[in-house]
Motif scaffolding. Structure first.
Motif, PDB file in Angstrom:
ATOM      1  N   LEU A 101       8.700   0.315  -6.587  1.00  0.00           N
ATOM      2  CA  LEU A 101       9.088   1.538  -6.684  1.00  0.00           C
ATOM      3  C   LEU A 101       8.401   2.832  -7.250  1.00  0.00           C
ATOM      4  N   LEU A 123       4.964   2.576  -7.472  1.00  0.00           N
ATOM      5  CA  LEU A 123       3.456   2.123  -7.183  1.00  0.00           C
ATOM      6  C   LEU A 123       2.881   3.231  -6.394  1.00  0.00           C
ATOM      7  N   GLY A 124       3.663   3.855  -5.481  1.00  0.00           N
ATOM      8  CA  GLY A 124       3.218   4.866  -4.603  1.00  0.00           C
ATOM      9  C   GLY A 124       2.215   4.343  -3.511  1.00  0.00           C
ATOM     10  N   PHE A 125       1.442   4.949  -2.952  1.00  0.00           N
ATOM     11  CA  PHE A 125       0.590   4.435  -2.142  1.00  0.00           C
ATOM     12  C   PHE A 125      -0.395   3.313  -2.616  1.00  0.00           C
ATOM     13  N   GLN A 126      -0.481   2.074  -2.206  1.00  0.00           N
ATOM     14  CA  GLN A 126      -1.093   1.032  -3.046  1.00  0.00           C
ATOM     15  C   GLN A 126      -2.719   1.389  -3.092  1.00  0.00           C
TER      16      GLN A 126
END
Lengths: 189, 76
Positions: free
Chosen positions: B37, B39-42
């Motif tokens: 939740l 992390l955003g774009f890994q």
């Protein structure tokens, strides 16, 4: 097409004869947020989603089938040697009358699976948001299932499946980000 | 709303306890906030588990690893 590998994605061990858990695990087999619903949802939505994210839906739907197989194995192990009395005591009397010990796509309450559980709206964002929600709901279901058993081997497999839901949710969230980006537009400037 | 340490994967909220509740009240409830939740774009090149460990727990990246301890309302 698919290539089938005759082994489970993750080993399924059940060490406790607890027929009751079979009834609960069926939720992830034929329930609204179960593995069958997930696999069919993504496998169908992938046709009408931008090319950049088709692969995500394809790969995840394929993996969901592997999870479906794991759940089926758990349920089968728990019910194959159960007596009619044990099935009845576990709340599976009605299931026995209709199916004997056969598995069936139904939820924990015995309601048969229906395509109404899944949507294909044709809008990429709407569909991916549904997919993210589906993964979070499946994650929650796994948590409640883990809470319902003290069989550490069963918990171990369920924890693996729960972790996969988290990874899938992450990938769908990234797919949304990919679709939000407008790289071709930026190239004009 | 009370919350635990920011890096915890669990959040706690308090629940109103009525004077005529029929069952023993549970004043605090919890829910899980898994790491993805936040992390955003890994990002690339994140640290990885070794392969055996990754296959066992279901993810290659510690950044996506969420433990879950059985937790039953009213005690285990």
């Amino acid at each position: 097409m698919w290539v089938y590998e005759k082994k489970l994605q993750y080993p399924v061990r059940v060490c406790k004869c607890d027929v009751r858990m079979a009834k609960y695990l069926i939720e992830q087999y034929g329930g609204a947020d179960g593995e069958l619903a997930a696999a069919l949802r993504y496998m169908n939505q992938r046709y009408t989603i931008p090319g950049k994210v088709i692969g995500v839906l394809n790969d995840i739907s394929t993996e969901e089938l592997a999870h479906l197989e794991m759940i089926a194995t758990m349920v089968y192990k728990l019910t194959k040697d159960a007596t009619v009395q044990q099935l009845e005591e576990a709340g599976l009397g009605a299931h026995y009358v209709n199916h004997d010990s056969a598995l069936y796509y139904e939820n924990a309450g015995g309601v048969p699976w229906t395509a109404a559980y899944i949507q294909a709206k044709g809008d990429p964002i709407a569909d991916l948001y549904e997919d993210i929600a589906a993964e979070e709901k499946a994650r929650a279901t796994y948590q409640w299932l883990i809470n319902m058993t003290d069989d550490v081997d069963l918990q171990d497999s369920l924890k693996f499946l729960r972790e996969r839901e988290i990874v899938h949710s992450q990938r769908f969230r990234e797919a949304v980000e990919i679709l939000k980006e407008d790289r071709e537009y930026k190239r004009v400037f | 709303m009370t919350s635990q340490a920011p890096n915890s994967q669990e959040r706690v909220y308090s629940v109103y306890v009525g004077p005529f509740d029929p069952c023993p009240p549970v004043p605090c409830k919890t829910y899980v906030v898994p790491p993805h939740l936040f992390l955003g774009f890994q990002p690339p090149n994140l640290p990885q588990f070794n392969l055996t460990e990754a296959l066992r727990i279901g993810t290659l990246w510690p950044a996506l690893y969420s433990t879950y301890t059985p937790h039953i309302r009213g005690g285990n």
